[in-house]
Design a protein around this motif. Sequence first.
Motif, PDB file in Angstrom:
ATOM      1  N   MET A   1       0.857  -1.199   0.000  1.00 23.79           N
ATOM      2  CA  MET A   1       0.000   0.000   0.000  1.00 23.79           C
ATOM      3  C   MET A   1       0.884   1.236   0.000  1.00 23.79           C
ATOM      4  N   ALA A   2       0.574   2.163  -0.892  1.00 26.72           N
ATOM      5  CA  ALA A   2       1.412   3.355  -1.012  1.00 26.72           C
ATOM      6  C   ALA A   2       1.198   4.267   0.184  1.00 26.72           C
ATOM      7  N   ALA A   3       2.294   4.878   0.632  1.00 28.83           N
ATOM      8  CA  ALA A   3       2.216   5.811   1.758  1.00 28.83           C
ATOM      9  C   ALA A   3       1.458   7.073   1.343  1.00 28.83           C
ATOM     10  N   SER A   4       0.710   7.615   2.247  1.00 33.79           N
ATOM     11  CA  SER A   4      -0.047   8.824   1.941  1.00 33.79           C
ATOM     12  C   SER A   4       0.884  10.008   1.773  1.00 33.79           C
ATOM     13  N   ASN A   5       0.488  10.926   0.931  1.00 32.75           N
ATOM     14  CA  ASN A   5       1.291  12.115   0.667  1.00 32.75           C
ATOM     15  C   ASN A   5       1.148  13.082   1.836  1.00 32.75           C
ATOM     16  N   PRO A   6       2.263  13.432   2.519  1.00 30.49           N
ATOM     17  CA  PRO A   6       2.187  14.336   3.687  1.00 30.49           C
ATOM     18  C   PRO A   6       1.542  15.667   3.326  1.00 30.49           C
ATOM     19  N   LEU A   7       1.827  16.163   2.106  1.00 26.73           N
ATOM     20  CA  LEU A   7       1.274  17.452   1.702  1.00 26.73           C
ATOM     21  C   LEU A   7      -0.248  17.384   1.592  1.00 26.73           C
ATOM     22  N   GLU A   8      -0.722  16.247   1.022  1.00 24.66           N
ATOM     23  CA  GLU A   8      -2.175  16.091   0.902  1.00 24.66           C
ATOM     24  C   GLU A   8      -2.823  15.978   2.275  1.00 24.66           C
ATOM     25  N   THR A   9      -2.133  15.312   3.191  1.00 21.17           N
ATOM     26  CA  THR A   9      -2.643  15.175   4.555  1.00 21.17           C
ATOM     27  C   THR A   9      -2.780  16.540   5.228  1.00 21.17           C
ATOM     28  N   VAL A  10      -1.764  17.383   5.030  1.00 17.36           N
ATOM     29  CA  VAL A  10      -1.790  18.733   5.614  1.00 17.36           C
ATOM     30  C   VAL A  10      -2.928  19.550   5.019  1.00 17.36           C
ATOM     31  N   ARG A  11      -3.081  19.450   3.660  1.00 22.88           N
ATOM     32  CA  ARG A  11      -4.149  20.180   2.991  1.00 22.88           C
ATOM     33  C   ARG A  11      -5.522  19.737   3.492  1.00 22.88           C
ATOM     34  N   GLY A  12      -5.653  18.404   3.675  1.00 24.28           N
ATOM     35  CA  GLY A  12      -6.920  17.889   4.180  1.00 24.28           C
ATOM     36  C   GLY A  12      -7.214  18.400   5.579  1.00 24.28           C
ATOM     37  N   SER A  13      -6.176  18.439   6.403  1.00 25.32           N
ATOM     38  CA  SER A  13      -6.350  18.932   7.773  1.00 25.32           C
ATOM     39  C   SER A  13      -6.745  20.411   7.783  1.00 25.32           C
ATOM     40  N   ILE A  14      -6.097  21.184   6.898  1.00 29.11           N
ATOM     41  CA  ILE A  14      -6.405  22.612   6.816  1.00 29.11           C
ATOM     42  C   ILE A  14      -7.855  22.812   6.368  1.00 29.11           C
ATOM     43  N   ALA A  15      -8.299  22.004   5.388  1.00 28.44           N
ATOM     44  CA  ALA A  15      -9.666  22.119   4.890  1.00 28.44           C
ATOM     45  C   ALA A  15     -10.679  21.804   5.991  1.00 28.44           C
ATOM     46  N   LEU A  16     -10.389  20.719   6.751  1.00 31.56           N
ATOM     47  CA  LEU A  16     -11.279  20.363   7.849  1.00 31.56           C
ATOM     48  C   LEU A  16     -11.307  21.454   8.909  1.00 31.56           C
ATOM     49  N   TYR A  17     -10.122  21.989   9.215  1.00 28.14           N
ATOM     50  CA  TYR A  17     -10.017  23.041  10.227  1.00 28.14           C
ATOM     51  C   TYR A  17     -10.786  24.292   9.777  1.00 28.14           C
ATOM     52  N   THR A  18     -10.601  24.646   8.499  1.00 32.05           N
ATOM     53  CA  THR A  18     -11.290  25.830   7.958  1.00 32.05           C
ATOM     54  C   THR A  18     -12.799  25.633   8.000  1.00 32.05           C
ATOM     55  N   GLY A  19     -13.266  24.443   7.585  1.00 32.65           N
ATOM     56  CA  GLY A  19     -14.693  24.146   7.614  1.00 32.65           C
ATOM     57  C   GLY A  19     -15.252  24.230   9.023  1.00 32.65           C
ATOM     58  N   ALA A  20     -14.475  23.701   9.999  1.00 42.25           N
ATOM     59  CA  ALA A  20     -14.924  23.737  11.385  1.00 42.25           C
ATOM     60  C   ALA A  20     -15.024  25.168  11.898  1.00 42.25           C
ATOM     61  N   VAL A  21     -14.039  26.012  11.504  1.00 43.10           N
ATOM     62  CA  VAL A  21     -14.044  27.418  11.923  1.00 43.10           C
ATOM     63  C   VAL A  21     -15.255  28.151  11.329  1.00 43.10           C
ATOM     64  N   VAL A  22     -15.533  27.893  10.038  1.00 47.98           N
ATOM     65  CA  VAL A  22     -16.673  28.533   9.378  1.00 47.98           C
ATOM     66  C   VAL A  22     -17.978  28.130  10.054  1.00 47.98           C
ATOM     67  N   LEU A  23     -18.131  26.837  10.327  1.00 53.74           N
ATOM     68  CA  LEU A  23     -19.343  26.369  10.998  1.00 53.74           C
ATOM     69  C   LEU A  23     -19.479  26.964  12.387  1.00 53.74           C
ATOM     70  N   LEU A  24     -18.359  27.050  13.102  1.00 52.09           N
ATOM     71  CA  LEU A  24     -18.375  27.629  14.448  1.00 52.09           C
ATOM     72  C   LEU A  24     -18.759  29.111  14.392  1.00 52.09           C
ATOM     73  N   PHE A  25     -18.160  29.803  13.406  1.00 54.83           N
ATOM     74  CA  PHE A  25     -18.460  31.228  13.244  1.00 54.83           C
ATOM     75  C   PHE A  25     -19.950  31.433  12.919  1.00 54.83           C
ATOM     76  N   TYR A  26     -20.476  30.598  12.022  1.00 49.77           N
ATOM     77  CA  TYR A  26     -21.889  30.685  11.651  1.00 49.77           C
ATOM     78  C   TYR A  26     -22.767  30.420  12.872  1.00 49.77           C
ATOM     79  N   PHE A  27     -22.402  29.413  13.657  1.00 52.06           N
ATOM     80  CA  PHE A  27     -23.169  29.049  14.852  1.00 52.06           C
ATOM     81  C   PHE A  27     -23.163  30.196  15.862  1.00 52.06           C
ATOM     82  N   ILE A  28     -21.987  30.771  16.110  1.00 51.93           N
ATOM     83  CA  ILE A  28     -21.877  31.866  17.088  1.00 51.93           C
ATOM     84  C   ILE A  28     -22.644  33.090  16.602  1.00 51.93           C
TER      85      ILE A  28
END
Length: 512
Positions: A1-28
Amino acid sequence: MAASNPLETVRGSIALYTGAVVLLFYFITSIHQKWSRYRFAKQHGCGPIRALPKYDPFLALDRLYLNIKTAKKRKILETNVLRYEEYGNTFSTQRITTPLILTREPENVKTILSLKFKDYSMGDRLQVFGPLLGHGIFTSDGEDWARSRHMIRPNFIKEQVAHLEIFEELMEDLFALIPTDGSTVDLQDLFFGFTIDSATEFLFGHNVHSLKKRVSQVVDNGPDFSEAFNYSLENILTNSRFGPLMFLNRDPKAAESNRVCHEMVEQFVDKAMKVREKYDEEKGVDESESRRYLFLNGLAQQTSDRTRIRDELMNVLLAGRDTTASLLSNMFFMLARHPKVWAKLQEEIATLDGRAPTYEELRNLKYLKYCLNEALRLFPVVPLNSRTAIKDTIIPVGGGPDGRSPVFVPKGTAVGYSTWAMHRRKDYFGEDADDFRPERWENLRPGWEYLPFNGGPRICVGQQYALTEAGYVTTRIAQRYSVLESRDPGPWEEKLTLTLSSYNGTQVSLRH
């Protein structure tokens, strides 16, 4: 199984973090808005209002279906009154995605139109009316509306309105189309022809002679402007019911009707452009046109934009044609069914000894004024209207168990008011409020509960023109014909577009 790309992992984390911040901001933000509105409503002592029941909690499509069904039966206004009687003088509902408050409380109407005028806009009127009327006095807000009103106001000062010769010149055309053998005639059809002739002469200095063409039996193979205009207005009303879903109302005939209307008005646009050319050359207008103010000339001096000129002309043509014709049609419908009122009106008008009245004489005919007032009370030319809140605000009554507490109006809420239902309130106009009785005006001095020409800064600038024209036409008809009989066995039925007229016309017989 090929190792995951660290850059893609970071991008995915940033996207999740950004989405969570937007949802939190909307909620507040949402919680803060609800808290602020709660405090605002509590601070002003606002109470809850009753709501119309609905089975579709998201788009209220059941209400839309019911309204369309009621409109086909020509019972919108009658049903409107029944709802107020059941749910109170102020209640809430929903139009697709737009929250809607409906009221027939004079204090609420006064607040919307005058006291808190700047808290409201025309809402989606430009989108709904735009295909026919474009940007004009009826569709605009703010500075655009102020400019339109500034241009049209000089046309309706007393010195302009008092020129009754325009109406007198048209009376012979009207009389020529009324049979003298007692056969049936639809006065409503003739009144709409009369008012488009008078409006184009009064506002544009160019009479389209619709009545004269009928008298001469001129065959016009072109499209029927009146038919197209009426269809366009009906389509506007349909779009207003659909609200945000108006894109579903794809009606090729409406598009063609709009085109016919615009094409007819283009002749006046051409005339305006010629005036503009003279204005640019600093030669002024023709002496024949400079004796009185013409809206067309004033508009031409303000802009060279053909679309803007066309839109403004369409707006004032609607007002000049429909309001007075609707008033005359509905009043004569009732006069024909009330021979005692007709006889009393003729008795008053007989004091003129058959002469055409002057402006001052017309204003002094009290019983004529009572008849006009009563017709406008029972059949207000614009029976339904609305404004949309552009900020959180309140209306003074309608909330709480007794309906006397203020009501919170969140930003984006449409507030509809019904002059039709308000004019039928028995607590203001008596137990016989549904009856045509001009005598009630001998002692009646209403405030905001009687609103035939709107109120506040957007009050109708042409109301004196409309009343003068309607009064003059009524006087001349009463002088010419002693007998007025109804030839319509059925009840009055609504023909509701932007204005209100009789679905079956005004079928009457007139005899000397």
